[in-house]
Design a protein around this motif. Structure first.
Motif, PDB file in Angstrom:
ATOM      1  N   ALA C  47      39.716  37.996  44.946  1.00  0.00           N
ATOM      2  CA  ALA C  47      39.957  39.423  45.623  1.00  0.00           C
ATOM      3  C   ALA C  47      41.939  38.968  45.262  1.00  0.00           C
ATOM      4  CB  ALA C  47      39.607  39.858  46.362  1.00  0.00           C
ATOM      5  N   ARG C  50      43.340  38.318  41.780  1.00  0.00           N
ATOM      6  CA  ARG C  50      42.931  39.490  41.471  1.00  0.00           C
ATOM      7  C   ARG C  50      44.221  41.222  41.176  1.00  0.00           C
ATOM      8  NH1 ARG C  50      36.545  40.712  41.399  1.00  0.00           N
ATOM      9  NH2 ARG C  50      36.317  40.058  39.232  1.00  0.00           N
ATOM     10  N   ARG C  54      47.290  42.418  39.600  1.00  0.00           N
ATOM     11  CA  ARG C  54      47.894  43.537  39.316  1.00  0.00           C
ATOM     12  C   ARG C  54      49.380  44.029  39.596  1.00  0.00           C
ATOM     13  NH1 ARG C  54      44.707  46.241  43.691  1.00  0.00           N
ATOM     14  NH2 ARG C  54      42.743  45.184  42.851  1.00  0.00           N
ATOM     15  N   SER C  60      48.245  37.755  33.539  1.00  0.00           N
ATOM     16  CA  SER C  60      47.321  38.703  34.020  1.00  0.00           C
ATOM     17  C   SER C  60      45.723  37.498  33.659  1.00  0.00           C
ATOM     18  CB  SER C  60      46.403  39.379  32.704  1.00  0.00           C
ATOM     19  OG  SER C  60      47.250  39.159  31.661  1.00  0.00           O
ATOM     20  N   PRO C  63      43.184  35.592  36.897  1.00  0.00           N
ATOM     21  CA  PRO C  63      41.234  36.338  38.271  1.00  0.00           C
ATOM     22  C   PRO C  63      40.624  36.008  36.636  1.00  0.00           C
ATOM     23  CG  PRO C  63      43.236  38.243  37.421  1.00  0.00           C
ATOM     24  CD  PRO C  63      44.236  37.017  36.765  1.00  0.00           C
ATOM     25  N   ARG C  64      40.438  35.656  35.589  1.00  0.00           N
ATOM     26  CA  ARG C  64      39.423  35.556  34.387  1.00  0.00           C
ATOM     27  C   ARG C  64      39.558  33.741  34.887  1.00  0.00           C
ATOM     28  NH1 ARG C  64      41.008  37.047  29.635  1.00  0.00           N
ATOM     29  NH2 ARG C  64      42.593  38.106  30.542  1.00  0.00           N
ATOM     30  N   GLU C  67      37.898  33.995  38.141  1.00  0.00           N
ATOM     31  CA  GLU C  67      36.589  33.905  38.053  1.00  0.00           C
ATOM     32  C   GLU C  67      35.551  32.884  37.350  1.00  0.00           C
ATOM     33  OE1 GLU C  67      35.955  38.192  37.080  1.00  0.00           O
ATOM     34  OE2 GLU C  67      34.050  38.901  37.972  1.00  0.00           O
ATOM     35  N   ASP C 228      40.486  46.576  48.804  1.00  0.00           N
ATOM     36  CA  ASP C 228      39.131  46.157  47.477  1.00  0.00           C
ATOM     37  C   ASP C 228      37.757  45.137  47.802  1.00  0.00           C
ATOM     38  OD1 ASP C 228      41.295  46.933  45.578  1.00  0.00           O
ATOM     39  OD2 ASP C 228      42.327  44.933  45.220  1.00  0.00           O
ATOM     40  N   SER C 479      34.466  45.084  45.204  1.00  0.00           N
ATOM     41  CA  SER C 479      35.953  44.715  43.275  1.00  0.00           C
ATOM     42  C   SER C 479      34.678  43.404  43.295  1.00  0.00           C
ATOM     43  CB  SER C 479      36.725  43.886  43.894  1.00  0.00           C
ATOM     44  OG  SER C 479      37.366  42.837  44.590  1.00  0.00           O
ATOM     45  N   TYR C 480      33.972  43.041  43.279  1.00  0.00           N
ATOM     46  CA  TYR C 480      33.436  41.441  43.186  1.00  0.00           C
ATOM     47  C   TYR C 480      31.932  41.564  43.692  1.00  0.00           C
ATOM     48  CZ  TYR C 480      32.628  36.370  43.330  1.00  0.00           C
ATOM     49  OH  TYR C 480      32.515  35.336  43.209  1.00  0.00           O
TER      50      TYR C 480
END
Lengths: 489, 489, 489, 489
Positions: C47, C50, C54, C60, C63-64, C67, C228, C479-480
């Motif tokens: 989180a 992320r 943002r 960007s 986060p991917r 994850e 979030d 968010s998760y």
């Protein structure tokens, strides 16, 4: 400022349990009040100048002057002075100084740090409280229990586990358990109170000031002072500003763990008084009211009171454990909390007294005891039956008897009837001795060793109580006459 | 029998903390003394007959007679009567009855069981104690803290984690944390005191007696009586003989959890007063004595006292949890223990008062604060350095800075000097903004949002305190005039 | 190293209560295990990146990558890494970093201090544990009690105070008390779990690092991250290194105080199962063994177990109060102790489950209930008799009835017979309504409002439970995705 | 079902402190795991049949069959059987029975009630845990402290009371205090573990079943069995279904009170490590991380951990006190709670280990110690100055020195300079010995008896530790060979 309406106090001890009972108050006040604490501090200050004079460290006239000054000092004056100097021990020292000659003044409290005096005074008052009140009263309760156990050593009572009828015992044996448990606590409390430590080691416990004139053996004066007072130092006279706290912790534990035994006894008895069980009766005086709305009620409130006091005081052991921790050579975070410790001992002594009184009003209802044995005798017989069968070599005796037992419960047929009708079991039953058959016919005979063990337990603890009582009354004498302790009232 | 030498009490509250401070005593006595409790019981008995009269259940003259009788009744008389009948509420009822006409007598305490009166009286006195003393005083402490935080919102202080210098904060922000924590406790205590429940449901809580004349809505009378007193019943007027204990448990928790916050504040401050840290100074009056043997000592004893009181009272929460358990329609094992609860509130109020007074004597030593920031500025810079580097995309910034940091420690070279000499790092440093470079040069600028957040926190809780104070002063009125509560002194 | 024989563990939760019950284990493991804790920490780290992305504070792609990395990380690997770096959060951050591209590495855990992540993860796991397991199961127990109360709303049972027969109530009403008490605890737990706070304020809580790039509103990022995750910051985003502990303290209190209610219920029921009372029966399966030596025994062990678990876990509230204290910007003395908190929630959930199961096996013995009412009906009638007489204006009704009651006890004559024979009283009796005469003839009619109040209580709490259940299932989303939480088994 | 991922456990002992440390796990598992408990139960069952065979109460072949059966029995099998019969001891007995001949079956567990076996097994495992692990490790810690004290016996350190500089002591003496306090706890734990009681007295403790074949001396078998196992019965072999709980309570107290001493030591040391004090340094390995965001941090986390574990385990003493209470011949409300007791001993052993390891990494910073002495030497001299003056007969020495001290503080002039300038005082100063003048000139000489007392303390406890170690290794042998205890892994 020094008198107050008792009912304006906030502690139930002060307005209700300790303060409301003149005999109890008179007994406890010399140990647990603030007056008492100041008195003990004065005792230690006097012992200190006596010891100094003996070693030529102060003029020989000082002790006499201090001794003469002490009875005049009131707690009110001490508190007045403390309000000025903001230091409780300096205040007491000033109260003494103001009464002695200018020549004597410098020697009052000389070499000592406050904690030397306070910790020694605390150890002394707890020691004498235990010796003079707590243990004698607890032994008196023990003797009450011994008598109760002896009287009912043969009164058969159903044993209960999980609140369920198990196998028989005797009421005397149930009480003998408490004779034994309280007995062991008497020993623990007695042992703990003998270990209470004092000190005279100065600001950081290193005998710094004493070393100024006796660098070779500065700890000697501590041992001597403590011996004069009937106390002792830690094993190697080591300390910080304060005494190692463990001797107080141990004493408190011995008392709290005894309190739990009282609470257990209280629970047991109030459950035996329950309407449906009613094997004990709590007798009431004619004027006593049980309930403000139910005129028929009579409640086991003394026993409830003991349990309730345990709930109040037991958790305070946590405070005592927290008070073992003092940063570096000491912080003061054990000071206010330590002042509450006498409450715990007072609450305990009150519970002992109340329990003793309550037990003396208890009557047994042997008819009810018999009724309960009879009510389940067809079930209670299961254990001796299975053991007798097993002893005779019957295979799988436990499981067979459990099955019969449940069958009996379902069909409302007596377990023994089912057993005698069982083709295999009956053969083994035939082989039993007459004594064993008698037990199966009347399980109230199945009390095992309860009567004999009750007597043995009573005999043992009677002797032990006598021994401890003798020890207490012959403890070393104190340099300071007892009678002076009545000062300040 | 009703006066005692204050110093003969055993509770330090009574002889020292509550009993020795006339202003504090005067403030608390109407709520926490036994006199107060009896007074509240009488209030409830009066409210009861008023309600009965309103419904035509007793002659309309009864309330006036009871109201006239009440001021004459003293705790001493009540205790005398209790010694006769062995029941505290029956004793009080008798004291009233003895003063009213024979026609009125049967209606005194009619329908009520003792617990109806006692539990309602307890709820009422705790509610008013919180409303009139505990919360106002706690809010006053909060306002003291708000002022302290505002005053020092910009005073840079090294933040410490694990007792080790971390990164800077401000002293105001350190205090703002307590503004917030005590603020949330004020809300919790305020919420809890509004939930306190009373009852009027009879011997087993089923409104048995009330149903005798109003089988359709017997609970109505409970709601009405409680409303008259500013209280309420449980959600559906259910109870056993006693009120559901949880509203008391919740109130006590809210107070105990606030006590822990005070203890934390006390610890923080006394550590800041330590000789080596000395960022705060505890000012002393001229005559005050710090030690009975070390004339130079000045000790943070007020803060130690607050911590010590927390040690004493916090574990008593366990008693409150144990007192949630009462067998069947009630046993009495919560009676004695429940009587000690006012002590906890008294101890807390005293700690609030003492903390407030102690904070007003605290001075900051900004020179020391600066000295500590400077002493480790070469280390403290590690965090902003690593983050600036990371933000600029320097790989593995954390580990590199940690290595530099240790190298600096070993070689006694400034971390920033090492950084500037580092071939790779220096390139990234060059790219930093002037503001960031300034922080690395003088980490005392690295206080983040501490000043602004301090002000925001103070603003928020100032408003919230004002709101709660307004609420407290406009709480519903009571049917019984406040002035009568001074009876019995 | 990551598997162990379950029976080699030392915690009875792990080998017996939680670890031995597959369904319970599956339900609790996602919240109370170390696996779960690490999982929640990873959720928060994700989180965080992320949120950074943002705001353009990291690429960007980060986060991917994070994850994707998370499901591969096992607790065993984390512990291995911790053994190397001696820091649990740094170890987790390293485990992530080792799996992402060099470009992403600096942004993992950036700006955050360990406590930001840990305290937020703890708040989140406790919140979800309460929402997903603790409250749903407690509400299920409440519904069981509601059904039990409804079923037995009219079953007359003697009320007992002090263990003594008082006046009648109904068994349903006795249960309704617990419906109400547990209901109020459900509300308290629900309220407390909504207040759980997280943080993202850095090493000393002053948002130092965040201020480096956003000096104007550095607290914004904290609010956003917490939002979030379905959490919130303290009222003004103030903190030290750690979250204000009070939201955890309050949640734990709400659970512990509910545990006490369960313990009270357990006590009540096991006493009703006692051999002599036997108003309830604990049914057993055919193979179940009650005692290893007494084949006839059947014990209320489930209820004893609940009480015993309360004894174990209630005192741990002390630890929670002690853990409110953390020096200056934080010390670590709440770290190990805080790790034990999930045990308390696990023990509570287990007790709820066990209580629910045990209640479903309880049967009432209405014959016994009637027998007890009948046994003392001649005494129980004392209260309605005195009130009826008082209502009719009979002077001194209470004392007269008390005297008759004692005379009856002595002479074994029915109280009503004595009353009817009494020259004065009989006149008043003649004047009573038929309904009142019927009650005096059969006091089992004297149940007051018990049946109606039982139904009203059940209705009220049924609605309230429905309301809370709806609320829980519609709580804000996270968010998760939930499904990932199963990692690591 | 018998393996689990260690990280799925909920107890931090199991996944982190005990379960994560292979050496510690291997050392503790034979005593504190469920496997161990079952093992001890099997030991007692075997000892029982051996004793029966010796008396001809069962065939002489039975013991051999049981001994052969035991190593095959796994906890998993026992739990499987318990799930069937719902009784843990019956399950174990069945596991044995299933492996012996039909002829032997009836004699397994014959005469015994479950509590006979469980309480005896518990006493035995606690006794051996203390003897084999807890005391040896604690003595090792004591020896570490002794060495530390000896090494630093002369290292002058400022004494601190209330966190304020008082008068000098030595670091060795500060440690010697802990040598003494832990020494006294070693004695207490040693004494307590020797008092642990077992029993073999049947369902209600009255030896009912044993009386069936030996009415004259049924308690004899209990004494014999316990002697075989190295245990003993209560003083007069009295019990209920369960052993008098006080021997366990005392043992736990001795351990908890020692835990408090460790917590105090941990506090003292971590405060000495504080950035501003820094008299001790906690050395770190190269890879160790102090903070996840502050690369420069090194935290005294081992000492914090010990304090934190104390917070977790100390309150559990309350559970032990509550578990002293068991209704009538016993209820089961001490069963689940009693299962958690090994956790407390495990936590303590872990804290001892961790403290020992942490102490070995501590280094002293004598420069800092000297700096602190020097910083306040002008104040610290106040005590020796006042005492020397008083000894020489100077009137009102304390007050005069206090005034000078405050004047010095105000004017920043050295106290001794003021003293020498004082017209009266200087006359007395002239008369002082050279040694005393030297102390006034350099108060770091004012260490009193600290060095000598440190050595005396170390000598004393070294001998005492040796004595106890010898005692432990020569404790009575057990009838059951030690090696079998490894079963079940």
């Amino acid at each position: 400022m020094d008198t107050m309406n008792r009912f304006d106090s906030t502690s139930p001890l002060d307005y209700r349990y300790y303060g409301d009972n003149p005999a109890f108050f008179a007994r406890l006040q010399p140990y647990v009040s603030e007056t008492a604490y100041i008195n003990y501090i004065l005792k230690v200050e006097l012992a200190l100048v006596r010891m100094l004079a003996r070693h030529g460290l102060c003029p020989s006239t000082v002790p006499r002057e201090v001794e003469a000054a002490i009875p005049e000092i009131t707690p009110d004056e001490v508190y007045e002075e403390e309000r000025r100097v903001h230091h409780n021990i300096r205040a007491i020292a000033n109260c003494i100084r103001n009464r002695v000659s200018p020549e004597s003044r410098p020697f009052v409290h000389l070499f000592a740090t406050s904690a030397d005096i306070m910790d020694t005074a605390s150890a002394l008052r707890y020691k004498e409280l235990v010796r003079d009140v707590l243990l004698p009263d607890l032994i008196a309760l023990e003797e009450t229990l011994i008598e109760l156990a002896r009287t009912h050593s043969d009164d058969v009572q159903i044993g209960r586990t999980h609140g369920q009828h198990a196998v028989p015992t005797t009421f005397g044996y149930a009480i003998a358990l408490y004779v034994s448990r309280i007995g062991s606590r008497i020993q623990a409390i007695d042992a703990a109170h003998r270990e209470l430590c004092g000190q005279l080691s100065g600001a950081v416990g290193a005998f710094n000031s004493w070393s100024l004139f006796d660098p070779d053996d500065p700890a000697k004066y501590e041992s001597e002072l403590l011996h004069d007072l009937g106390l002792k130092p830690s094993a190697t006279s080591v300390s910080s500003q304060i005494v190692e706290p463990e001797s107080i912790t141990d004493l408190t534990h011995s008392v709290v763990s005894c309190f739990s035994v009282l609470a257990n006894l209280a629970d047991d008895i109030r459950h035996l008084i329950r309407s449906e069980i009613a094997e004990l009766i709590d007798t009431y005086s004619a004027e006593e009211v049980g309930s403000s709305t139910m005129p028929h009620k009579m409640n086991p409130k003394n026993f409830e009171n003991v349990k309730s006091l345990w709930k109040e005081f037991m958790p305070r052991m946590m405070t005592v454990y927290m008070d073992q921790i003092s940063e570096h050579q000491r912080d003061l975070t054990n000071s206010a909390s330590g002042r509450f410790l006498p409450e715990l001992f007072t609450g305990f002594c009150y519970a002992v007294l109340r329990m003793g009184g309550a037990l003396s009003k208890i009557e047994t209802n042997t008819a009810k005891m018999k009724e309960h044995i009879d009510a389940n005798k067809h079930l209670v017989v299961a254990e001796p039956l299975y053991i007798m069968l097993a002893l005779k070599g019957y295979p799988n005796a436990y499981d067979e008897v459990m099955n019969l037992s449940r069958e009996g419960r379902r069909s409302s047929v007596n377990l023994m009837d089912l057993a005698w009708k069982h083709p295999e079991i009956s053969k083994y039953l035939d082989k039993l001795s007459e004594e064993h058959k008698a037990i199966l016919a009347d399980p109230s005979l199945y009390v095992g060793d309860a009567p004999a063990r009750t007597i043995a337990t009573c005999d043992y603890w009677e002797l032990e109580c006598d021994r401890i009582k003798r020890l207490l009354t012959t403890e070393e004498n104190y340099s300071y006459p007892k009678s002076i302790s009545a000062f300040g009232d």
